[in-house]
Design an enzyme around this catalytic site. Structure first.
Site, short mmCIF file in Angstrom:
data_model
loop_
_atom_site.label_atom_id
_atom_site.label_comp_id
_atom_site.label_asym_id
_atom_site.label_seq_id
_atom_site.Cartn_x
_atom_site.Cartn_y
_atom_site.Cartn_z
N SER A 8 0.85 -1.20 0.00
CA SER A 8 0.00 0.00 0.00
C SER A 8 0.88 1.24 0.00
O SER A 8 1.68 1.45 0.92
CB SER A 8 -0.88 0.02 1.24
OG SER A 8 -1.41 1.32 1.41
N HIS A 33 -1.53 -1.48 -4.07
CA HIS A 33 -2.75 -1.05 -3.37
C HIS A 33 -2.73 0.47 -3.19
O HIS A 33 -1.75 1.04 -2.68
CB HIS A 33 -2.80 -1.75 -2.01
CG HIS A 33 -4.07 -1.57 -1.26
ND1 HIS A 33 -5.22 -2.30 -1.52
CD2 HIS A 33 -4.39 -0.76 -0.23
CE1 HIS A 33 -6.18 -1.94 -0.69
NE2 HIS A 33 -5.71 -1.00 0.12
N ASP A 35 -4.82 3.64 -1.59
CA ASP A 35 -5.86 3.99 -0.63
C ASP A 35 -6.37 5.40 -0.89
O ASP A 35 -5.64 6.38 -0.76
CB ASP A 35 -5.30 3.90 0.80
CG ASP A 35 -5.11 2.47 1.23
OD1 ASP A 35 -6.09 1.71 1.17
OD2 ASP A 35 -3.98 2.09 1.61
N MET A 37 -8.96 8.23 0.30
CA MET A 37 -9.75 8.63 1.48
C MET A 37 -10.26 10.05 1.28
O MET A 37 -9.55 10.92 0.78
CB MET A 37 -8.88 8.58 2.73
CG MET A 37 -8.20 7.24 2.94
SD MET A 37 -7.34 7.19 4.51
CE MET A 37 -6.53 5.59 4.40
N MET A 68 -12.21 4.63 0.05
CA MET A 68 -12.82 4.86 1.38
C MET A 68 -13.48 6.23 1.32
O MET A 68 -12.99 7.21 1.88
CB MET A 68 -11.74 4.78 2.46
CG MET A 68 -11.28 3.34 2.71
SD MET A 68 -9.67 3.24 3.49
CE MET A 68 -8.63 3.40 2.05
N MET A 137 -11.52 -5.61 6.05
CA MET A 137 -10.63 -4.74 6.83
C MET A 137 -10.28 -5.44 8.14
O MET A 137 -11.16 -5.95 8.84
CB MET A 137 -11.32 -3.41 7.15
CG MET A 137 -11.54 -2.48 5.98
SD MET A 137 -10.07 -2.03 5.02
CE MET A 137 -8.98 -1.35 6.28
N ASP A 175 -6.79 -6.37 4.77
CA ASP A 175 -6.12 -5.06 4.75
C ASP A 175 -6.09 -4.47 6.16
O ASP A 175 -7.14 -4.22 6.75
CB ASP A 175 -6.92 -4.14 3.80
CG ASP A 175 -6.29 -2.78 3.59
OD1 ASP A 175 -5.16 -2.56 4.08
OD2 ASP A 175 -6.93 -1.94 2.92
C1 DX5 Z 1 -6.20 1.63 6.01
C2 DX5 Z 1 -5.86 1.32 4.58
C3 DX5 Z 1 -4.79 0.32 4.44
C4 DX5 Z 1 -3.45 0.76 4.98
C5 DX5 Z 1 -2.80 -0.45 5.54
O1 DX5 Z 1 -7.35 2.39 6.07
O2 DX5 Z 1 -7.00 0.82 3.89
O3 DX5 Z 1 -4.64 -0.14 3.09
O4 DX5 Z 1 -2.60 1.31 4.00
O5 DX5 Z 1 -1.68 -0.04 6.23
P1 DX5 Z 1 -0.88 -1.00 7.20
O6 DX5 Z 1 -0.45 -2.20 6.40
O7 DX5 Z 1 0.25 -0.15 7.65
O8 DX5 Z 1 -1.82 -1.39 8.32
ZN ZN Z 2 -6.55 -0.16 1.88
#
Ligand code: DX5
Ligand code: ZN
Length: 221
Positions: A8, A33, A35, A37, A68, A137, A175
């Site tokens: 990610s 990946h 993310d 937000m 997200m 999650m 994740d």
């Molecule tokens: C959290 C994200 C994850 C995040 C995971 O809201 O959806 O994809 O990047 O990070 P780690 O692996 O550090 O928990």
């Molecule tokens: Zn994620």
């Protein structure tokens, strides 16, 4: 099914994203990946389709875009056009998940549904055929570097069993909080894509960290 580690970029250096991606690509990364937000569905703000488009021009890696965001239906087209491969929406963020999954496929994307830790996997029961990916999650979404919630293991196992029966081609991704200590239990429960942020880009040598997780996944097979 092959097990894939998906680094990610949330944990990468945002000032040098292209170089960071090149490092994991050279180390045998198979899926990246991303993310997204919006500051509403989750408290944090990250990146939008223009950044995805810019990254598309510097790497051939498939993009696993994790939205997200509230009102995900308003953004699918732009992320698909920006070069997203998997587009995953949160079931909690829409009233019309079935329509949204169809919309993703109609744009040429692979359709994913994500569930927060407190959401039962059974909420996906009636859209089994519309899914290319289920993302469970294992932390509350919003931030990298949180601790894996161990209580998710029975949920992963039950969901894996259901997918195996109803849609065996569908990927099961987990994740949040994945590292060399937590990955074996997630894999044993039936996950086949592991997202790893802090455990890859948060390490001094992300390439070596990715290879260590990949080695661990191979031993699991
Ligand atoms: C959290 C994200 C994850 C995040 C995971 O809201 O959806 O994809 O990047 O990070 P780690 O692996 O550090 O928990
Ligand atoms: Zn994620």
């Amino acid at each position: 099914m092959d097990i894939i580690i998906a680094p990610s970029i949330l944990a990468a250096d945002f000032a040098r994203l292209g170089e960071e991606i090149a490092r994991v690509e050279a180390a045998g990364c198979e899926l990246l990946h991303i993310d997204v937000m919006d500051g509403h569905f989750v408290p944090n703000l990250t990146i939008g389709p223009d950044v995805v488009k810019a990254l598309r021009s510097v790497t051939g890696l498939p993009f696993d875009v994790h939205l997200m965001v509230e009102n995900p239906e308003d953004h699918i087209k732009r992320f698909a056009a920006a070069g997203a491969d998997y587009i995953t929406v949160h079931a909690e963020a829409t009233r019309h998940l079935h329509r949204l999954l169809e919309q993703i496929r109609a744009c040429g994307g692979r359709a994913g549904a994500a569930l927060n830790p407190a959401t039962p996997w059974e909420n996906l029961r009636h859209v089994a055929a519309d899914l290319d990916l289920v993302l469970l999650m294992t932390v509350d979404p919003g931030f990298g570097g949180q601790s894996f919630i161990g209580a998710m293991l029975p949920k992963i196992a039950a969901c894996a069993k259901w997918l195996h029966a109803e849609n065996p081609a569908c990927r099961l991704e987990v994740d949040g909080g994945i590292n060399t200590a937590t990955a074996p239990a997630a894999l044993a429960a039936g996950a086949d894509i592991l997202v790893a942020g802090a455990a890859v880009f948060g390490q001094a040598d992300p390439a070596a960290a990715l290879r260590a997780l990949q080695g661990l996944a191979r031993r699991q097979l």
